[in-house]
Design a protein around this motif. Structure first.
Motif, PDB file in Angstrom:
ATOM      1  N   GLY A  86      -7.817 -15.957  -4.758  1.00 49.43           N
ATOM      2  CA  GLY A  86      -6.581 -15.685  -5.476  1.00 49.43           C
ATOM      3  C   GLY A  86      -5.378 -15.967  -4.597  1.00 49.43           C
ATOM      4  N   ASP A  87      -4.546 -14.940  -4.389  1.00 48.03           N
ATOM      5  CA  ASP A  87      -3.283 -15.182  -3.676  1.00 48.03           C
ATOM      6  C   ASP A  87      -3.381 -14.891  -2.184  1.00 48.03           C
ATOM      7  OD1 ASP A  87      -3.359 -12.425  -3.555  1.00 48.03           O
ATOM      8  OD2 ASP A  87      -1.236 -12.182  -4.053  1.00 48.03           O
ATOM      9  N   ARG A  88      -4.579 -14.586  -1.677  1.00 50.39           N
ATOM     10  CA  ARG A  88      -4.829 -14.377  -0.254  1.00 50.39           C
ATOM     11  C   ARG A  88      -4.188 -13.095   0.270  1.00 50.39           C
ATOM     12  NH1 ARG A  88      -2.584 -19.259  -0.589  1.00 50.39           N
ATOM     13  NH2 ARG A  88      -1.104 -18.867   1.070  1.00 50.39           N
ATOM     14  N   SER A  89      -3.892 -12.179  -0.623  1.00 47.80           N
ATOM     15  CA  SER A  89      -3.404 -10.875  -0.168  1.00 47.80           C
ATOM     16  C   SER A  89      -4.561 -10.047   0.366  1.00 47.80           C
ATOM     17  CB  SER A  89      -2.797 -10.080  -1.340  1.00 47.80           C
ATOM     18  OG  SER A  89      -1.580 -10.618  -1.734  1.00 47.80           O
ATOM     19  N   TRP A  90      -4.282  -9.332   1.454  1.00 45.54           N
ATOM     20  CA  TRP A  90      -5.193  -8.270   1.868  1.00 45.54           C
ATOM     21  C   TRP A  90      -4.755  -6.986   1.181  1.00 45.54           C
ATOM     22  CZ3 TRP A  90      -9.723  -8.077   4.448  1.00 45.54           C
ATOM     23  CH2 TRP A  90     -10.141  -9.234   5.113  1.00 45.54           C
ATOM     24  N   LEU A  91      -5.702  -6.264   0.595  1.00 43.41           N
ATOM     25  CA  LEU A  91      -5.387  -5.045  -0.144  1.00 43.41           C
ATOM     26  C   LEU A  91      -6.109  -3.852   0.474  1.00 43.41           C
ATOM     27  CD1 LEU A  91      -5.885  -6.353  -3.809  1.00 43.41           C
ATOM     28  CD2 LEU A  91      -3.798  -6.397  -2.433  1.00 43.41           C
ATOM     29  N   VAL A  92      -5.483  -2.684   0.353  1.00 45.15           N
ATOM     30  CA  VAL A  92      -6.181  -1.440   0.667  1.00 45.15           C
ATOM     31  C   VAL A  92      -6.547  -0.799  -0.671  1.00 45.15           C
ATOM     32  CG1 VAL A  92      -6.035   0.849   1.675  1.00 45.15           C
ATOM     33  CG2 VAL A  92      -5.030  -1.105   2.868  1.00 45.15           C
ATOM     34  N   VAL A  93      -7.836  -0.720  -0.931  1.00 41.01           N
ATOM     35  CA  VAL A  93      -8.356  -0.199  -2.190  1.00 41.01           C
ATOM     36  C   VAL A  93      -8.961   1.174  -1.925  1.00 41.01           C
ATOM     37  CG1 VAL A  93     -10.084  -0.576  -4.003  1.00 41.01           C
ATOM     38  CG2 VAL A  93      -8.822  -2.523  -3.062  1.00 41.01           C
ATOM     39  N   THR A  94      -8.552   2.164  -2.693  1.00 42.61           N
ATOM     40  CA  THR A  94      -9.167   3.487  -2.565  1.00 42.61           C
ATOM     41  C   THR A  94     -10.213   3.608  -3.660  1.00 42.61           C
ATOM     42  OG1 THR A  94      -7.099   4.347  -1.733  1.00 42.61           O
ATOM     43  CG2 THR A  94      -8.753   5.959  -2.420  1.00 42.61           C
ATOM     44  N   ARG A  95     -11.475   3.662  -3.233  1.00 41.59           N
ATOM     45  CA  ARG A  95     -12.601   3.578  -4.172  1.00 41.59           C
ATOM     46  C   ARG A  95     -13.550   4.739  -3.918  1.00 41.59           C
ATOM     47  NH1 ARG A  95     -17.884   0.787  -3.905  1.00 41.59           N
ATOM     48  NH2 ARG A  95     -17.456   0.730  -1.680  1.00 41.59           N
ATOM     49  N   ASN A  96     -14.047   5.321  -4.982  1.00 44.33           N
ATOM     50  CA  ASN A  96     -15.061   6.361  -4.847  1.00 44.33           C
ATOM     51  C   ASN A  96     -16.411   5.668  -4.699  1.00 44.33           C
ATOM     52  OD1 ASN A  96     -17.061   8.347  -5.386  1.00 44.33           O
ATOM     53  ND2 ASN A  96     -15.491   9.634  -6.339  1.00 44.33           N
TER      54      ASN A  96
END
Lengths: 95, 984
Positions: free
Chosen positions: A62-72
């Motif tokens: 996609g847009d090559r963003s690094w994301l911080v995902v809060t996932r259970n």
């Protein structure tokens, strides 16, 4: 899974690459007296929670963003998605 | 023999006759038939042999839950093993074969297993074939596999296409029975985007198999009218022949559409099957319920089936299982079956109702409080023995027995996300629990709403509620008046007895097996399943799990819900591997990337090699060359003598721009980049944070704030990802932007003493590329061929005077042709990856074999490059004590003591007189090639403290090929160690 990208909206997790614990943002100071020990902790010692986990995902297809995902980790519920750049800045990482 | 058991009515087209073959014999059926219904109509009850005992078997059901009627469909490359005859749609020319027997289906030689059954109890294989251990692989396993397997694959490539597709909807309705149709009408009329999917080829579910009316219409007519209305709505997508096979995270469902399984072969260009991924906002499970059997002695004979299946075959398919039918029931539905079959002109031998208070009838005999205790008929049912309440028994002749033990709501998909079903004592069955997958609701029989009236109402109400969640207002439709009888049932799971009573017919698991497992201490349901194989294989215990649980509960003295239930996992019914693969098979398994010179290279007859997704020319054979070595040696020698050309486009290229670009590079490379001048190139070594080498490449500074970095071909994607991580997560405020330009530039290496002369023929005169103006490790933006923008880098992997020239990719093919044309006067030779590899080993350059995920800068002989004056990824941990021992591995060169000898990469280095074992291991060879320049093999390798051991003689030991060679430790730079050629 569907990750609600802060810039692009909901995207299938297949578009992303997973890295791991978002604590990787908190890279230690190389000039600290105990820098080797700090880097050792940073690189090798991770929590493995059964429940909420903040983790790094990369929108490679996609847009090559690094994301911080809060996932259970038990239910795969995703409660928050942030740009890793914003998280890094909020943690005082500037340059 | 023509359809002797075909009876009136049904949803089949009697105007058309279809011919098909089963076990080589030709039969006739009609459009609308399944293979099972057509065989039954032809008087064929025997359709297969059981898994373990090779017992004769016929269909138990009329649906996808079928455990017994498992056949091989079609022939040749399109043969499909383990297909369920009960859902295989009949077409003209269909061929099918029964499975799992040696010899004829009616006289299976392996039926001897049935006589030996006392030895084949649960855990038989675990207990029996234990020793001698050596017998397992050679003797026991092949015999067991031959005897126990079900169908087999054709072994030929599948000729058909399989596709994948993606769909989105507001509401996915799974199942098109009364609840699903009522829901779809409600949602469809509201204008919401609706998908209605059903595994059957006729929508309507049980409505097509029952005789009660909805207002004035038959069930089938009402369903047909509902489907016609839905088909007219542009916002509704009807998907028949589509099994929703799994509920995945966040409202995503997998579904398999069988596009062409009902045709002799798929129409040209269309797939056989499509695997859909459906993204839903809400989903409504209307999957109905599955009737369950009652276990009793010899309850597995052909002709014994579920009561609902008898009704389906009679009402929907106009097929009788036998002219004389007995019913065994613990609830009122057995009586519905009797009435339906009577109306079709069949004889009801008796209704054996286990309840003392069974309803009475004047139309047929009711044996209240009675149970079936045994049956007879080797290849098909002939009679049943009934145990009467007074203790006497009575034999009743019949060719069919309908068994009704109650209904199990189809909770499968509700459990795919950790949900556990809960027990409904009234139904004596599990119903969906509270913890449903995200966005899922359940209606109809799947929710335990067992009457048609309740199913219609709950489907419509659930649709309204789902859409209300999405802000869409839908109104309840007017629903027809129809059947509304409660399920009156007295639980009965098995009839006590001494003989074998089957719980799981597919896996040949009997009541005794479950009792034995309990005696042997298998208390947990999950262990029971694995020990007895109850509930495994293609049907996943859809008709057997609850029966097994009930017997287990009886043994432990606990209730069924206390005993537990096994987890349900996707897929709901079996899915072929081909459907999961889709088009990703053969050469299309993954994308193929072609280099800009690919077509030119193919014209030359180049041999190609896969490098990741890339296809690269490996060498270019010429007339008269019979071995690859001849071609490669020629390419190397010609390059070193005059000039060679190589396509190096596959190297990763990353454009780095911004005022902080130099600082960024300083932090991602172990060595320093801050002071690199504009117009200069520098080698860079990139470490992982743990201090191990990650990648290497060159970086050119085109302007103060503009760099071009290269990576190895293999690591291009990973390095780019890593750089984005560093940029965004570690140093978010650095003014630096990066972009991959690997595919934007075609890049060729031009190497050899005449490289400059060749280049001067195409570089535009305004650019001076003399040694003084464009020295080693210089770079610049130039134009070539009269104005084409290009980038020129004076870098060398081969050790020769060399340049790399990059032009926009679309000019890559033309540039290659131009270089070859202009190079004729210098005998320019195009070389492939093999010659490239030989030359870099001759020069002592590290590549992937050396940067192998375990090597540090110190190992590579580049320890001094790791700057201690700055922070860079990996620099801190590269100082760890363990990575810096005095005897650390060092990269050195090796040559055979006898030049005639060869040695292999991967060989381990052992002292001249030491035993070849791990304790004496001194290192290993990473790269070995024959050097045409030197006339003997050469190698690179890691040797303990290798830098100090030049001249030492070691053995290169290759235990895999049982070979060893005496080698001498030499400098890794076999060619031009002073670097005079590349600075020429």
């Amino acid at each position: 899974m569907i990750i609600n990208h802060p810039l692009l909206g909901p995207r299938d997790s297949q578009e992303f690459t997973y890295l791991g614990d978002a604590s990787l943002i908190e890279r230690p100071d190389w000039q600290a007296a105990d820098a080797v020990d700090q880097f050792y902790d940073y690189l090798y010692l991770r929590d493995n929670p059964a429940g909420l986990h903040r983790e790094l995902w990369y929108h490679e297809q996609g847009d090559r963003s690094w994301l911080v995902v809060t996932r259970n980790t038990l239910t795969h519920d995703i409660t928050s998605v942030e740009l890793a750049r914003d998280v890094a800045k909020a943690k005082g990482r500037s340059t | 023999m023509s359809q002797i058991n075909r009876i009136a009515g049904g949803l089949i087209d009697r105007q058309k006759t279809l011919e098909f073959q089963f076990d080589g014999k030709t039969y006739q059926g009609h459009p609308g038939d399944t293979l099972a219904s057509a065989l039954l109509a032809n008087g064929v009850r025997l359709m297969g042999r059981s898994f373990k005992y090779h017992r004769p078997r016929g269909p138990l059901t009329a649906g996808s839950e079928e455990p017994n009627a498992i056949v091989a469909l079609r022939a040749g490359a399109r043969q499909e093993p383990n297909a369920r005859a009960t859902v295989a749609e009949l077409y003209d020319g269909l061929t099918a074969r029964s499975q799992n027997h040696i010899g004829r289906l009616s006289f299976d030689l392996l039926a001897v297993n049935d006589l030996l059954s006392p030895f084949f109890a649960a855990g038989f294989y675990y207990k029996t074939f234990m020793w001698p251990k050596a017998f397992w692989e050679k003797l026991y396993e092949p015999i067991i596999r031959r005897a126990a397997g079900l169908g087999s694959l054709s072994g030929q490539p599948d000729p058909d296409l399989y596709d994948k597709g993606f769909l989105h909807c507001d509401l996915l309705i799974i199942g098109a029975g009364p609840a699903g149709l009522a829901a779809a009408l409600t949602a469809g009329r509201s204008g919401a985007d609706v998908i209605l999917a059903d595994e059957d080829f006729v929508l309507g579910g049980r409505l097509n198999s029952e005789t009660y009316r909805l207002d004035e219409a038959t069930g089938a007519d009402w369903a047909r009218a509902a489907v016609a209305e839905l088909a007219s709505l542009p916002n509704v997508r009807l998907m028949a022949r589509t099994t929703v096979l799994g509920a995945f995270d966040h409202g995503i469902y997998g579904a398999l559409e069988r596009v062409a399984d009902h045709l002799p072969s798929p129409a040209a260009g269309t797939p056989r099957q499509i695997l859909w991924r459906i993204y839903t906002k809400r989903s409504l499970l209307c999957a109905g319920a599955i009737e369950r059997p009652i276990a009793f002695e010899n309850n597995d004979r052909p002709g014994i089936m579920l009561g609902s299946a008898l009704r389906s075959y009679a009402n929907r398919w106009g097929a009788a299982v036998g002219q004389e039918v007995a019913i065994f029931t613990n609830n009122d539905e057995g009586h519905s079956t009797a009435r339906d079959l009577l109306a079709k002109g069949l004889r009801i031998a008796a209704v054996i109702d286990s309840r003392a208070d069974a309803p009475k009838s004047t139309a047929y005999e009711v044996l209240a409080g009675a149970v079936v205790t045994n049956t007879a008929g080797r290849l098909g049912l002939r009679s049943v023995t009934v145990g009467l309440p007074n203790g006497q028994s009575r034999r009743i002749d019949c060719q069919a027995l309908g068994v009704s033990g109650g209904w199990n709501p189809n909770v499968h998909l509700t459990c795919h996300q950790r949900g556990r079903p809960s027990w409904d004592a009234g139904l004596a069955a599990f119903v969906p629990g509270a913890n449903l997958p995200m966005g899922m609701s359940v209606a109809g029989a799947a929710m335990g709403q067992m009457s048609t009236t309740a199913a219609l109402a709950s489907g419509a109400a659930a649709a309204v509620a789902c859409l209300a969640d999405l802000g869409v207002s839908a109104s309840l439709p007017k629903l027809p008046a129809t059947e509304d009888s409660p399920l009156r049932l007295t639980p009965l799971f098995h009839v006590p007895g001494k003989g074998r009573a089957w719980l799981d017919q597919q896996n040949d698991v009997t009541v005794k097996d479950v009792k034995l497992a309990h005696q042997e201490g298998y208390i947990s349901v999950e262990h029971l399943k694995r020990y007895t194989t109850l509930g495994m294989a293609t049907d996943q215990g859809k008709t057997s799990n609850i029966g097994g649980l009930a017997v287990m509960a009886e043994m432990t003295g606990k209730s069924i819900p206390e005993t537990g239930t096994t987890m349900f996992r996707p897929p709901y019914t079996p899915v072929s591997i081909a459907a999961f693969a889709g088009r990703a098979s053969g050469v299309d398994f993954r994308p193929t990337r072609l280099t800009p010179s690919h077509h030119w290279a193919a014209e030359q007859g180049a041999v190609f090699v896969e490098v990741g997704m890339w296809l690269r020319a490996q060498w270019f054979p010429r007339a008269g060359e019979t071995t690859w070595r001849q071609s490669v040696d020629r390419e190397v020698l010609a390059t070193r003598k005059s000039v060679g050309i190589c396509d190096v486009t596959t190297l990763g290229k990353i454009d780095v721009q911004g005022t902080d670009a130099a600082e960024f590079l300083n932090r991602i490379y172990a060595n320093a980049f801050g002071k690199l001048g504009v117009g200069k190139v520098r080698y860079g070594l990139m470490l992982r944070e743990d201090g191990i080498a990650m990648d290497d490449g060159t970086t050119a500074r085109l302007a103060e704030d503009h760099f071009v970095t290269t990576t190895t071909t293999a690591n291009a994607v990973g390095v780019y990802r890593h750089l984005e991580f560093c940029r965004q997560c570690l140093w978010p405020d650095l003014d630096v932007q990066i972009i991959s330009t690997t595919e934007a530039w075609a890049q060729y290496s031009i190497a050899g003493p005449n490289a400059r002369k060749l280049l001067e023929k195409i570089v535009d005169p305004a650019f001076d590329i003399s040694n003084a103006a464009f020295p080693y490790m210089g770079c610049g933006e130039i134009t070539v061929c009269g104005g084409l923008r290009a980038r020129l880098f004076r870098i060398s992997f081969s050790g020769e005077l060399a340049f790399e020239l990059a032009v926009p990719t679309r000019y890559g093919d033309a540039l290659m042709r131009r270089l070859v044309e202009d190079g004729r006067e210098y005998d320019a030779t195009v070389y492939g990856t093999e010659a490239l590899g030989v030359m870099r080993i001759e020069k002592g350059h590290a590549a992937g074999n050396e940067l192998n995920g375990t090597s540090t800068a110190l190992n590579l002989g580049m320890g001094g490059m790791v700057s201690k004056k700055k922070d860079a990824i990996g620099s801190t941990l590269s100082e760890r004590e363990g990575l810096n021992q005095p005897d650390a591995l060092r990269l050195v060169g090796f040559r055979p003591v006898d030049p005639q000898h060869n040695f292999a990469a991967g060989s381990h280095l052992i002292g001249k007189d030491a035993e070849a074992n791990a304790a004496n291991d001194q290192g290993y060879l990473t790269s070995v090639a024959f050097s045409p320049s030197l006339g003997h093999s050469i190698g690179l390798g890691y040797l303990k403290n290798g830098a100090a051991r030049t001249g030492e003689i070691l053995r290169a030991v290759n235990p895999v090929q049982n070979a060893e060679t005496l080698v001498e430790v030499v400098s890794a730079h076999f060619i031009d160690p002073e670097g005079e050629r590349l600075r020429a």
